[in-house]
Design an enzyme around this catalytic site. Sequence first.
Site, mmCIF file in Angstrom:
data_model
loop_
_atom_site.group_PDB
_atom_site.id
_atom_site.type_symbol
_atom_site.label_atom_id
_atom_site.label_comp_id
_atom_site.label_asym_id
_atom_site.label_seq_id
_atom_site.Cartn_x
_atom_site.Cartn_y
_atom_site.Cartn_z
ATOM 1 N N ASP A 112 0.928 -1.212 0.153
ATOM 2 C CA ASP A 112 0.047 -0.186 -0.141
ATOM 3 C C ASP A 112 0.737 1.071 -0.105
ATOM 4 O OD1 ASP A 112 -1.976 1.611 -0.027
ATOM 5 O OD2 ASP A 112 -2.593 1.393 2.387
ATOM 6 N N SER A 206 -4.882 8.542 6.041
ATOM 7 C CA SER A 206 -4.202 7.523 5.293
ATOM 8 C C SER A 206 -3.257 8.077 4.243
ATOM 9 C CB SER A 206 -5.074 6.737 4.344
ATOM 10 O OG SER A 206 -6.018 6.091 5.160
#
Length: 260
Positions: A112, A206
């Site tokens: 990610d 995030s």
Amino acid sequence: MVLVRVLANLLMLQLSYAQKSSELIIGGDECNINEHRFLVALYTFRSRRFHCSGTLINEEWVLSAARCDRKNIRIQLGMHSTNVINEDVQTRVPKEKFFCLSSKTYTKWNKDIMLIRLKKPVNNSTHIAPVSLPSNPPSLGSVCRVMGWGTISATKETHPDVPYCANINILDYSVCRAAYARLPATSRTLCAGILEGGKDSCLTDSGGPLICNGQFQGIVSWGGHPCGQPRKPGLYTKVFDHLDWIKSIIAGNKDATCPP
């Protein structure tokens, strides 16, 4: 005397309730304006609302999470308050974006990560400067700093107009495996948080940085919902494990592959 005792008991109950309520808040305080010169905000041209954060690693490159990829991304640097614009705020757009895999096929526990090359380099200034990449992985138990403009409430989205910072600890990966049943035996992520809960990264944090001893060690990826639960730490893409890939891409090797 009876009335005094009754009032004292009521006060104790109020204090107890306040303590329990405060545990629902994503812990942290407003970041010092000078401690996040590398922190950037990601938004889209159409929405103009921040959806993620990122980290400036040199004058031309930003690291974020793959889950933060959008069309028409805008990158804002040098910002503290969303209501008071610093004189040295700069806005950039991507020239290129690089992923370990397609941005649609990353997993919660692996790869990610998104490396963004800016269309135009930024200039260092009072509120803008890159952060150091790690020379070693963080030690177990390290106190690290997580930051971002994400929600500060675990029960509803409540976004501050300034970035919040919180201190959390690097935990053994087994703690996260116990918390999240689908995690594989190993992954290139860091497990970080506070075992008793109350401090955590959360929605729209995030892509932001986890800073340990002045070095950029993790990228906010995912965690429990609601945020800040006891024994539900967050997971952060481990920057150290991706250093070779990052450096190769920056050096011009666009075919570089991430570690397996």
